[in-house]
Scaffold this motif. Structure first.
Motif, short mmCIF file in Angstrom:
data_model
loop_
_atom_site.label_atom_id
_atom_site.label_comp_id
_atom_site.label_asym_id
_atom_site.label_seq_id
_atom_site.Cartn_x
_atom_site.Cartn_y
_atom_site.Cartn_z
N VAL A 208 26.85 -28.30 24.77
CA VAL A 208 25.86 -27.27 24.46
C VAL A 208 24.82 -27.81 23.49
CG1 VAL A 208 25.54 -25.03 23.31
CG2 VAL A 208 27.33 -25.30 25.02
N LEU A 209 25.29 -28.53 22.48
CA LEU A 209 24.36 -29.10 21.49
C LEU A 209 23.40 -30.08 22.17
CD1 LEU A 209 26.59 -29.63 18.36
CD2 LEU A 209 24.60 -28.15 18.55
N LEU A 210 23.95 -30.89 23.05
CA LEU A 210 23.11 -31.85 23.77
C LEU A 210 22.10 -31.13 24.66
CD1 LEU A 210 25.41 -34.78 24.88
CD2 LEU A 210 23.29 -34.94 23.58
N LEU A 211 22.58 -30.09 25.34
CA LEU A 211 21.69 -29.30 26.20
C LEU A 211 20.57 -28.68 25.37
CD1 LEU A 211 24.00 -27.32 28.64
CD2 LEU A 211 22.13 -28.81 29.26
N MET A 212 20.92 -28.25 24.15
CA MET A 212 19.95 -27.58 23.30
C MET A 212 18.88 -28.53 22.79
SD MET A 212 21.71 -24.90 20.88
CE MET A 212 22.28 -23.34 21.48
N LEU A 213 19.23 -29.79 22.65
CA LEU A 213 18.28 -30.75 22.10
C LEU A 213 17.03 -30.86 22.97
CD1 LEU A 213 20.31 -33.74 20.69
CD2 LEU A 213 18.86 -32.15 19.46
N ILE A 214 17.20 -30.71 24.28
CA ILE A 214 16.06 -30.89 25.19
C ILE A 214 15.00 -29.80 24.94
CG2 ILE A 214 15.35 -31.06 27.60
CD1 ILE A 214 18.37 -31.96 28.09
N PRO A 215 15.38 -28.49 25.03
CA PRO A 215 14.36 -27.47 24.73
C PRO A 215 13.92 -27.52 23.27
CG PRO A 215 16.50 -26.43 25.02
CD PRO A 215 16.64 -27.86 25.45
N ALA A 216 14.85 -27.88 22.38
CA ALA A 216 14.50 -27.88 20.95
C ALA A 216 13.36 -28.85 20.68
CB ALA A 216 15.72 -28.24 20.11
N VAL A 217 13.39 -30.01 21.32
CA VAL A 217 12.33 -31.01 21.10
C VAL A 217 10.99 -30.46 21.61
CG1 VAL A 217 11.50 -33.26 21.87
CG2 VAL A 217 13.84 -33.02 21.09
N ASN A 218 11.02 -29.83 22.78
CA ASN A 218 9.78 -29.26 23.32
C ASN A 218 9.26 -28.12 22.47
OD1 ASN A 218 9.48 -30.92 25.62
ND2 ASN A 218 11.15 -29.82 26.60
N LEU A 219 10.16 -27.23 22.10
CA LEU A 219 9.75 -26.07 21.29
C LEU A 219 9.28 -26.52 19.91
CD1 LEU A 219 12.59 -23.57 22.22
CD2 LEU A 219 10.22 -23.46 22.95
N SER A 220 9.86 -27.60 19.44
CA SER A 220 9.49 -28.12 18.13
C SER A 220 8.00 -28.47 18.08
CB SER A 220 10.34 -29.34 17.84
OG SER A 220 10.10 -29.80 16.57
N GLY A 221 7.50 -29.02 19.18
CA GLY A 221 6.07 -29.34 19.25
C GLY A 221 5.21 -28.10 19.14
N LEU B 157 17.03 -25.93 15.24
CA LEU B 157 16.70 -27.25 15.79
C LEU B 157 15.21 -27.39 16.08
CD1 LEU B 157 19.68 -27.78 18.26
CD2 LEU B 157 19.20 -29.12 16.23
N SER B 158 14.59 -26.30 16.57
CA SER B 158 13.19 -26.42 16.98
C SER B 158 12.23 -26.23 15.81
CB SER B 158 12.87 -25.40 18.07
OG SER B 158 13.02 -24.09 17.58
N SER B 159 12.64 -25.50 14.77
CA SER B 159 11.68 -25.14 13.72
C SER B 159 11.82 -25.93 12.43
CB SER B 159 11.83 -23.66 13.37
OG SER B 159 11.83 -22.88 14.52
N LEU B 160 13.01 -26.39 12.14
CA LEU B 160 13.26 -26.90 10.79
C LEU B 160 12.35 -28.08 10.42
CD1 LEU B 160 14.97 -26.15 8.41
CD2 LEU B 160 16.65 -27.84 9.13
N ILE B 161 12.27 -29.06 11.31
CA ILE B 161 11.49 -30.25 10.96
C ILE B 161 10.00 -29.92 10.80
CG2 ILE B 161 10.78 -32.55 11.77
CD1 ILE B 161 13.66 -32.84 12.84
N PRO B 162 9.37 -29.20 11.77
CA PRO B 162 7.95 -28.86 11.58
C PRO B 162 7.72 -28.05 10.30
CG PRO B 162 8.64 -28.27 13.79
CD PRO B 162 9.85 -28.74 13.08
N VAL B 163 8.62 -27.12 10.00
CA VAL B 163 8.44 -26.28 8.82
C VAL B 163 8.57 -27.10 7.54
CG1 VAL B 163 9.36 -24.33 7.53
CG2 VAL B 163 9.22 -24.20 10.00
#
Lengths: 221, 432
Positions: free
Chosen positions: B295-308, B410-416
Motif C-alpha cells: 500500500v505504501l509503495l502504491l501510494m508513492l506513485i500518486p503522492a509524487v504526482n500530487l506533490s507537484g 506524503l504529497s504535501s509535507l515536502i512542498p510545505v
C-alpha cells in the motif's frame, strides 16, 4: 520603547557585499509617531524589518521595551511579534482566501484564545476602522483604502504596543491615503500606540512627531 | 480551535482555484480507488463477509497430501468423502459444526433447463446440511433445504441473480427446473454471494448427494477426493485442540489401510488449511507487513504526482506565509495549517475513491474471480458481487482515513516544508 544600537546590516553574495545599514542608532519613545524618509534603497525598510524582528542585523542590538530582543530564537521572536508588534504593509498583504473577519482575527490564531473571544475582538476592531458592513467580504471585493483599513485592524487586534508601517499609503490615491493617515493618527493619539512609519510622502511625514532621514544606509537627520 | 478557520480557508481556496482543486480531487480519487480496491480485496479475503460471517473461527481443510509409506509426497488432492465422514463423526473437541462441499470437477458450471427460458449456465456447489449452519445466508424467499434427501425431487437454493435469470424474479421458492434430467425444487433464494466468499460462492447450491454421485464416476475413492471441509470452532482458542484432533483422525485413517495400499496422508500436512483469520499469528504478521508495504509503495506513485501540484499551489501562497510568520506563526504551525487544509481536498477525494473502489472491484472481477480458481472450485464466475456491507464496516472507514492521512502527508509535507523554511522578509517579497 524602540532602541536600535549600532545596527549594521550587510547582504553578502559570493561576489559582492552590500551595506544596507551602517551603524544605525535610533530611539523611539513610547507613544511617539515617527516617520522614516529617504530615497529608494537607502535602507528604510531594512531598518523597519530589523526593528520588527522580521530580519536580523549583522551587528548591533535591538531593544524593545528596554530589553534586548535581537538574540531571541525564531520561536521567541515569533511570540514577541505576536504580542508586541503590529505590521502595516504597502501592499496590504491581506490573505485573499480569507474574509475580512478571518483576516483580522488571524494574529489571534497564534495565541491561546477561544474562537468566541477571537471573533469578538476582531469584530470590535473592524468596527473601529469603520468596516462593520464588510465583515464577510473578501479582499478582492474591497477598495485599496478599505484593504488598508482591514490591515490596520489586523495590526491592532492583538493590542500590540508598537505599529510598524511600511509605506502604508504607497498604493493608495491621495484621498484614501489621507483617510488611512487619519486612522493611523487616531491609533497613535487615542490608543497610545507607538508608530514607526516608512514613507515617501513629505506632507504625511510632516504630520508625524518626528522625521528620520536616511541616505545610503545611514541616518542623516 | 483553529481547524474551522483553516477548513474555511481551504474551502475558499478550493472554490477559487477550481481547476486545481478538481484535478487534485480527481487525482486523489483515482489513487484512492486503486488503493481502496486493493485494501477491500484484502479485507474481503481476510475478514468475515457475507455469508461467511464467522471466518475468524473457521478452519478449512481444502486439500491433503498423499505420501508413500516412506513419507515421500505422491499427490496433492482434495479430501476424500471417506476421510470427510471420519472427520465428521470423530466428535473432535472444540468443533461446533462442520460443512462439507463437493466439487464435481466441472469447469464452467451446470446447465439448468428452465421451462420457457432454455438453458441457463451457473456455477454450482454441492453442499451438506452443515453448510447451511456454518454459513449464514440471507434468504430473500423460501428457506434452507430441509435436510431430507429426496432423489426424485432434490431441493436446491438459488442466488438472487440466478433466480432472476431463470424465472425473472427473486421470488422463486417453490418453483422447479431441470438439471441433468432430474427435476429440482427451488426451496429458497439467497442474496448474491461475492466470489470472495471462498467457501460459499455459487449461483446454485445443490445437495451433496448429487455431487458425490457425479464425483464417484471420475474419482478413485478412498484416496483421491472432491471434498472441501470447513470446521467451525467454538472460538479461536480451540484451534490447537482441533488440529490435534484432526491429526488423531488422520492417524486412525492411515492405520485403516494395509501397507499394500501404499498411500498415506502425510502427518506433516494435517494442519488444516485455513482462512487467514485462522492462520498462525506469524503468517498473519507477514501478510499484514507485506500488504502495508504494498500500500505504501502504491501510494508513492500518486503522492509524487500530487506533490507537484501541492508545490505549485503553496508557492502561490508564499506571501501569505510571510504575513502569518510576521504575526507569530511558527513553521510548525504553518505546516499543520497547510496539511489540515489539504486534508479537506484529500478527504473528499478519498471518500469518492472509496465508492469508486466498489466499481473498480467489479471491473477487475474477472481477474479476481480467476484468482479463486486455485482453491479448487474449478468454476469461473464472471461477476464479483461486491459485498455492500463493506461500506458499513468501521475498519474500511479507518483504512480510508489512514490512507487519506498518509497520502496527504506524503504529497504535501515536502512542498510545505520547502515553502515555510524561507525567512519572513523573503516570504513577504515572494522570494522562493
Amino acid at each position: 520603547m524602540i532602541k536600535l544600537i549600532e545596527i549594521s546590516k550587510i547582504y553578502r553574495t559570493s561576489e559582492i557585499e552590500t551595506m544596507a545599514l551602517d551603524n544605525i542608532n535610533l530611539e523611539v519613545r513610547e507613544g511617539e509617531f515617527v516617520s522614516i524618509m529617504g530615497p529608494s534603497g537607502c535602507g528604510k525598510s531594512t531598518l523597519l524589518n530589523i526593528a520588527g524582528l522580521l530580519d536580523e542585523p549583522s551587528s548591533g542590538t535591538v531593544e524593545l521595551h528596554g530589553k534586548p530582543v535581537s538574540g531571541l530564537n525564531a520561536r521567541e521572536a515569533a511570540r514577541f511579534r505576536n504580542t508586541e508588534l503590529g505590521f502595516v504593509f504597502q501592499s496590504f498583504h491581506l490573505i485573499p482566501s480569507l474574509n475580512v473577519l478571518d483576516n483580522v482575527q488571524m494574529p489571534l490564531l497564534y495565541r491561546r484564545m477561544g474562537a468566541t473571544e477571537r471573533k469578538e475582538r476582531a469584530l470590535k476592531m473592524i468596527e473601529a476602522v469603520g468596516l462593520s458592513h464588510r465583515v464577510k467580504h473578501f479582499p478582492s471585493q474591497l477598495s485599496g483604502g478599505q484593504c488598508q483599513r482591514v490591515a490596520i485592524a489586523r495590526a491592532l487586534v492583538g493590542d500590540p504596543s508598537i505599529i510598524l508601517a511600511d509605506e502604508p499609503t504607497g498604493n493608495l490615491d491621495s484621498k484614501m491615503g489621507a483617510e488611512v493617515m487619519e486612522l493611523l493618527h487616531e491609533v497613535n493619539k487615542q490608543r497610545g500606540k507607538t508608530i514607526l512609519m516608512v514613507t515617501h510622502n513629505e506632507s504625511q511625514a510632516k504630520q508625524t512627531d518626528r522625521i528620520i532621514r536616511m541616505l545610503d544606509g545611514r541616518i542623516i537627520g | 480551535m483553529k481547524l474551522p478557520v483553516y477548513l474555511r480557508q481551504s474551502w475558499q481556496i478550493m472554490l477559487k482555484n477550481r481547476q486545481y482543486s478538481l484535478l487534485y480531487i480527481v487525482g486523489v480519487t483515482l489513487s484512492m480507488a486503486f488503493i481502496m480496491a486493493f485494501l477491500m480485496f484484502v479485507l474481503m479475503a481476510s475478514r468475515s463477509i457475507y455469508p461467511e460471517r464467522d471466518r475468524d473461527r473457521m478452519m478449512l481443510i481444502g486439500s491433503v497430501l498423499l505420501c508413500d509409506e516412506d513419507g515421500n509426497p505422491k499427490l496433492n488432492t482434495m479430501v476424500s468423502s471417506r476421510f470427510a465422514a471420519l472427520l465428521e463423526g470423530a466428535g473432535i473437541d472444540g468443533v461446533e459444526n462442520t460443512a462439507v462441499i463437493t466439487y464435481s470437477g466441472l469447469t464452467k458450471g451446470v446447465d439448468l433447463e428452465v421451462p420457457g427460458r432454455g438453458i441457463v449456465t451457473v456455477p454450482e456447489l454441492y453442499v451438506d446440511d452443515g453448510f447451511w449452519e456454518v454459513c449464514q445466508f440471507e434468504f430473500i424467499s423460501g428457506r434452507a433445504p430441509s435436510g431430507e434427501w429426496n432423489p426424485a425431487l432434490p431441493e436446491a437454493v438459488l442466488s438472487a441473480t440466478t433466480a432472476r435469470r431463470c424465472f425473472g424474479t427473486e421470488d422463486a421458492a417453490g418453483r422447479e427446473l431441470m438439471y441433468g434430467g432430474t427435476s429440482l425444487r427451488i426451496c429458497g433464494v439467497v442474496r448474491d454471494v461475492s466470489v470472495m466468499a471462498m467457501l460459499a460462492d455459487a449461483g446454485i447450491w445443490l445437495p451433496i448427494q448429487m455431487g458425490r454421485e457425479m464425483a464417484s464416476l471420475i474419482h478413485n475413492e478412498p484416496y483421491v477426493g472432491t471434498d472441501m471441509m470447513c470446521l467451525l470452532a467454538g472460538s479461536r482458542r480451540d484451534f490447537p485442540a482441533i488440529r490435534a484432533g484432526v491429526e488423531e483422525v488422520i492417524a486412525r485413517y492411515n492405520a485403516s489401510f494395509g501397507k499394500a495400499d501404499g498411500m498415506y496422508i502425510s502427518p506433516e500436512e494435517t494442519v488444516p488449511l485455513t482462512y487467514l483469520g485462522a492462520s498462525t499469528d506469524a503468517h498473519v504478521g507477514v501478510f499484514i507487513s507485506a500488504i502495508t508495504a504494498m500500500v505504501l509503495l502504491l501510494m508513492l506513485i500518486p503522492a509524487v504526482n500530487l506533490s507537484g501540484m501541492v508545490s505549485s499551489s503553496v508557492e502561490e501562497r508564499i506571501a501569505e506565509f510571510g504575513v502569518r510568520k510576521a504575526y507569530g506563526a511558527s513553521a510548525g504551525v504553518l505546516v499543520k495549517q497547510v496539511l489540515s487544509e489539504n486534508f479537506l481536498l484529500t478527504l473528499i477525494g478519498g471518500l469518492a475513491g472509496m465508492f469508486c473502489a466498489g466499481g473498480l472491484l467489479r471491473l477487475l472481477s474477472p481477474v479476481l474471480a480467476g484468482s479463486k480458481s486455485g482453491y479448487g472450485t474449478g468454476v469461473l464466475q464472471a461477476d464479483l458481487v461486491f459485498p455492500t456491507d463493506m461500506f458499513l464496516r468501521v475498519d474500511v472507514y479507518a483504512a480510508v482515513f489512514v490512507s487519506v492521512l498518509l497520502l496527504n502527508l506524503l504529497s504535501s509535507l515536502i512542498p510545505v516544508l520547502r515553502a515555510v523554511r524561507s525567512n519572513v522578509t523573503d516570504s513577504l517579497n515572494e522570494k522562493k
